[in-house]
Design a protein around this motif. Structure first.
Motif, PDB file in Angstrom:
ATOM      1  N   ALA A 165       0.848  -1.282  -0.021  1.00  0.00           N
ATOM      2  CA  ALA A 165      -0.079  -0.149  -0.084  1.00  0.00           C
ATOM      3  C   ALA A 165       0.900   1.218  -0.072  1.00  0.00           C
ATOM      4  O   ALA A 165       0.606   2.209  -0.883  1.00  0.00           O
ATOM      5  CB  ALA A 165      -0.790   0.087   1.171  1.00  0.00           C
ATOM      6  N   LEU A 166       1.756   1.190   0.817  1.00  0.00           N
ATOM      7  CA  LEU A 166       2.921   2.468   0.871  1.00  0.00           C
ATOM      8  C   LEU A 166       3.666   2.628  -0.288  1.00  0.00           C
ATOM      9  O   LEU A 166       3.650   3.729  -0.774  1.00  0.00           O
ATOM     10  CB  LEU A 166       3.919   2.274   2.161  1.00  0.00           C
ATOM     11  CG  LEU A 166       4.434   3.352   2.519  1.00  0.00           C
ATOM     12  CD1 LEU A 166       3.373   4.474   3.040  1.00  0.00           C
ATOM     13  CD2 LEU A 166       5.268   2.965   4.080  1.00  0.00           C
ATOM     14  N   LYS A 194       1.466   4.097  -3.038  1.00  0.00           N
ATOM     15  CA  LYS A 194       0.914   5.279  -2.807  1.00  0.00           C
ATOM     16  C   LYS A 194       1.770   6.325  -3.841  1.00  0.00           C
ATOM     17  O   LYS A 194       1.336   7.503  -4.087  1.00  0.00           O
ATOM     18  CB  LYS A 194       1.114   5.620  -1.345  1.00  0.00           C
ATOM     19  CG  LYS A 194       0.768   7.054  -0.781  1.00  0.00           C
ATOM     20  CD  LYS A 194      -0.701   6.920  -0.449  1.00  0.00           C
ATOM     21  CE  LYS A 194      -1.253   8.333   0.217  1.00  0.00           C
ATOM     22  NZ  LYS A 194      -2.624   8.074   0.479  1.00  0.00           N
ATOM     23  N   GLY A 195       3.136   5.784  -3.784  1.00  0.00           N
ATOM     24  CA  GLY A 195       3.896   6.802  -4.689  1.00  0.00           C
ATOM     25  C   GLY A 195       4.290   6.272  -6.059  1.00  0.00           C
ATOM     26  O   GLY A 195       5.052   6.774  -6.839  1.00  0.00           O
ATOM     27  N   ARG A 215       0.003   1.304 -10.610  1.00  0.00           N
ATOM     28  CA  ARG A 215      -1.096   0.698  -9.700  1.00  0.00           C
ATOM     29  C   ARG A 215      -2.423   0.044 -10.384  1.00  0.00           C
ATOM     30  O   ARG A 215      -2.487  -1.046  -9.792  1.00  0.00           O
ATOM     31  CB  ARG A 215      -1.937   2.172  -9.111  1.00  0.00           C
ATOM     32  CG  ARG A 215      -1.052   3.089  -8.154  1.00  0.00           C
ATOM     33  CD  ARG A 215      -1.694   4.286  -7.638  1.00  0.00           C
ATOM     34  NE  ARG A 215      -1.083   5.127  -6.963  1.00  0.00           N
ATOM     35  CZ  ARG A 215      -1.722   6.310  -6.440  1.00  0.00           C
ATOM     36  NH1 ARG A 215      -2.875   6.799  -6.634  1.00  0.00           N
ATOM     37  NH2 ARG A 215      -0.902   7.039  -5.887  1.00  0.00           N
ATOM     38  N   ARG A 270      -7.261   0.000  -1.959  1.00  0.00           N
ATOM     39  CA  ARG A 270      -7.552   1.421  -2.136  1.00  0.00           C
ATOM     40  C   ARG A 270      -7.939   2.158  -0.968  1.00  0.00           C
ATOM     41  O   ARG A 270      -7.448   3.245  -0.400  1.00  0.00           O
ATOM     42  CB  ARG A 270      -8.621   1.548  -3.231  1.00  0.00           C
ATOM     43  CG  ARG A 270      -8.178   1.048  -4.586  1.00  0.00           C
ATOM     44  CD  ARG A 270      -9.337   1.167  -5.563  1.00  0.00           C
ATOM     45  NE  ARG A 270      -9.246   0.523  -6.677  1.00  0.00           N
ATOM     46  CZ  ARG A 270      -8.403   1.187  -7.791  1.00  0.00           C
ATOM     47  NH1 ARG A 270      -7.945   2.285  -7.885  1.00  0.00           N
ATOM     48  NH2 ARG A 270      -8.519   0.499  -9.008  1.00  0.00           N
ATOM     49  N   ASP A 286      -7.191   1.093   2.237  1.00  0.00           N
ATOM     50  CA  ASP A 286      -5.770   1.494   2.888  1.00  0.00           C
ATOM     51  C   ASP A 286      -5.233   2.442   2.650  1.00  0.00           C
ATOM     52  O   ASP A 286      -4.588   3.204   3.549  1.00  0.00           O
ATOM     53  CB  ASP A 286      -5.107  -0.058   2.884  1.00  0.00           C
ATOM     54  CG  ASP A 286      -5.694  -1.229   3.728  1.00  0.00           C
ATOM     55  OD1 ASP A 286      -6.570  -1.030   4.585  1.00  0.00           O
ATOM     56  OD2 ASP A 286      -5.439  -2.263   3.619  1.00  0.00           O
ATOM     57  N   MET A 287      -4.884   2.604   1.320  1.00  0.00           N
ATOM     58  CA  MET A 287      -3.852   3.864   0.848  1.00  0.00           C
ATOM     59  C   MET A 287      -4.663   5.041   1.269  1.00  0.00           C
ATOM     60  O   MET A 287      -3.917   6.033   1.314  1.00  0.00           O
ATOM     61  CB  MET A 287      -3.836   3.531  -0.712  1.00  0.00           C
ATOM     62  CG  MET A 287      -2.943   2.350  -0.999  1.00  0.00           C
ATOM     63  SD  MET A 287      -3.036   1.989  -2.911  1.00  0.00           S
ATOM     64  CE  MET A 287      -2.164   3.514  -3.496  1.00  0.00           C
ATOM     65  N   ALA A 288      -5.990   5.291   1.040  1.00  0.00           N
ATOM     66  CA  ALA A 288      -6.674   6.608   1.135  1.00  0.00           C
ATOM     67  C   ALA A 288      -6.514   6.570   2.748  1.00  0.00           C
ATOM     68  O   ALA A 288      -6.359   7.836   3.196  1.00  0.00           O
ATOM     69  CB  ALA A 288      -8.202   6.128   0.850  1.00  0.00           C
ATOM     70  N   MET A 340      -4.359   6.230   4.809  1.00  0.00           N
ATOM     71  CA  MET A 340      -2.931   6.606   5.165  1.00  0.00           C
ATOM     72  C   MET A 340      -2.757   8.115   5.160  1.00  0.00           C
ATOM     73  O   MET A 340      -1.790   8.713   6.091  1.00  0.00           O
ATOM     74  CB  MET A 340      -1.791   6.001   4.110  1.00  0.00           C
ATOM     75  CG  MET A 340      -1.796   4.570   4.525  1.00  0.00           C
ATOM     76  SD  MET A 340      -0.477   4.018   3.267  1.00  0.00           S
ATOM     77  CE  MET A 340      -0.134   2.398   3.513  1.00  0.00           C
ATOM     78  N   VAL A 389       2.233  10.668   3.268  1.00  0.00           N
ATOM     79  CA  VAL A 389       3.195   9.802   3.832  1.00  0.00           C
ATOM     80  C   VAL A 389       4.545  10.493   3.307  1.00  0.00           C
ATOM     81  O   VAL A 389       4.537  11.237   2.475  1.00  0.00           O
ATOM     82  CB  VAL A 389       2.846   8.382   3.041  1.00  0.00           C
ATOM     83  CG1 VAL A 389       1.480   7.825   3.698  1.00  0.00           C
ATOM     84  CG2 VAL A 389       3.066   8.549   1.499  1.00  0.00           C
ATOM     85  N   VAL A 406       7.991   5.986   1.584  1.00  0.00           N
ATOM     86  CA  VAL A 406       7.422   5.237   0.145  1.00  0.00           C
ATOM     87  C   VAL A 406       8.883   4.524  -0.562  1.00  0.00           C
ATOM     88  O   VAL A 406       8.690   3.604  -0.686  1.00  0.00           O
ATOM     89  CB  VAL A 406       7.034   6.300  -0.840  1.00  0.00           C
ATOM     90  CG1 VAL A 406       6.715   5.812  -1.940  1.00  0.00           C
ATOM     91  CG2 VAL A 406       5.754   6.799   0.058  1.00  0.00           C
TER      92      VAL A 406
END
Length: 340
Positions: free
Chosen positions: A266-267, A270-271, A277, A293, A295-297, A299, A302, A307
């Motif tokens: 997920a982390l 994110k980048g 993705r 999705r 879990d990413m939202a 966060m 970050v 990342v």
């Protein structure tokens, strides 16, 4: 990186003292001394000499007190592969020198079995899987149990069981047979390993750059481009980055997804680019993609460093899987290009 200079006289071993003396005497005198030694003595001293590094004048003066005036004027000595090889060439033929130098450049260890214990288990397994099971059984019985276990685990299962059965039935091995196996390993395996282990400098730097955080990597690449654009381009071409995971086929992505730490995934995503993705999301079930999705939202913002670390983890994981033959890391060109 600063050159290591030997300063502590008390830490010198006997072979190190002998090596310093031989280097200090010069090629002509040292060559005469080598002429009185047997192969094993020459091999041991050559190994020590080649790894001696820089020896300070203080140590030399203390070690050769009777020659203090002459030796102190030389400042220091540097024991390298080249100086050792030149010295050996004075007293023996080229084939013998090459065999000794290849032995030095190969894995460390006094005996062949010590050396095998320092060979990467994947490299050793790749070599042994083409040998007779009886030979493999003998080799694995001579190396340390933990190393033998790792090698055994990398051999094809049916073949590994054949080796295990041979090991269980193994009787004492005649010295002549053992000597023959050692000679074969030295000439066929160690010599090849020593030659192939001299890594290309650009490959080494690419691997190092792969482990830098994004900002540091960009800074180094930019600086290198200003000094040597060709080297910078070669290194960039050799680097395997997180975005290169987009070249994985669906089976490869699914294999990676089965073993990856989901929080780090997920982390890392994110980048990631939208394209990368989507590649991961489309290779998950709808439910798993929805959870990821969310879990990413959840966060929120970050840190770039976090990342980078997660993306580095995924790249290394992919490389490990590729080394085991579970996925293919394609460069997207030539023979490795995937056709759909």
């Amino acid at each position: 990186m600063a050159t290591r200079v030997r300063e502590d006289y008390r830490s010198l071993t006997g072979p190190e003292k002998a090596s310093i003396m031989l280097l200090a005497l010069g090629e002509e005198h040292a060559a005469k001394l080598f002429g009185y030694m047997d192969d094993e003595e020459i091999r041991e001293l050559s190994q020590v000499m080649a790894n001696l590094g820089t020896v300070s004048a203080n140590i030399m003066e203390r070690l050769f007190v009777e020659f203090a005036e002459q030796i102190s004027s030389t400042g220091s000595l540097v024991g390298t592969y080249d100086t050792t090889e030149r010295l050996l060439m004075k007293v023996m033929d080229r084939d013998k020198v090459e065999a000794i130098m290849e032995d030095i450049r190969g894995p460390a260890g006094r005996t062949m079995w010590d050396k095998l214990g320092n060979v990467n288990e994947q490299v050793l397994a790749n070599y042994l899987k083409n040998e007779y099971p009886q030979t493999v059984a003998l080799v694995l019985s001579k190396v340390k149990a933990d190393h033998a276990a790792r090698v055994l685990g990398l051999l094809p299962e049916s073949y590994a069981m054949e080796v295990v059965m041979r090991m269980l039935r193994m009787e004492p091995v005649q010295k002549e047979v053992l000597d023959q196996v050692e000679r074969t390993l030295r000439t066929e395996f160690m010599a090849t390993l020593a030659r192939t282990s001299r890594r290309d400098a650009h490959e080494m730097m690419a691997e190092i750059f792969n482990h830098l955080d994004r900002n540091t990597e960009n800074r180094f690449i930019t600086a290198l481009e200003e000094r040597n654009r060709d080297s910078a381009e070669r290194i960039k071409a050799l680097m395997f980055t997180f975005e290169d995971l987009s070249k994985l086929d669906p089976a490869g992505v699914q294999t990676l997804l089965r073993v990856v730490d989901k929080s780090k995934l997920a982390l890392a995503l994110k980048g990631a680019s939208e394209q990368l993705r989507d590649l991961f999301f489309t290779n998950m079930s709808e439910r798993a993609a929805k959870i990821l999705r969310e879990d990413m939202a959840a966060m929120g913002p970050v840190r770039v460093r976090d990342v980078d670390e997660s993306q580095m983890y995924m790249v290394q994981l992919a490389k490990d899987l590729a080394a085991r033959g579970e996925i293919v890391l394609s460069e997207g060109k030539g023979e490795d290009e995937l056709i759909y």
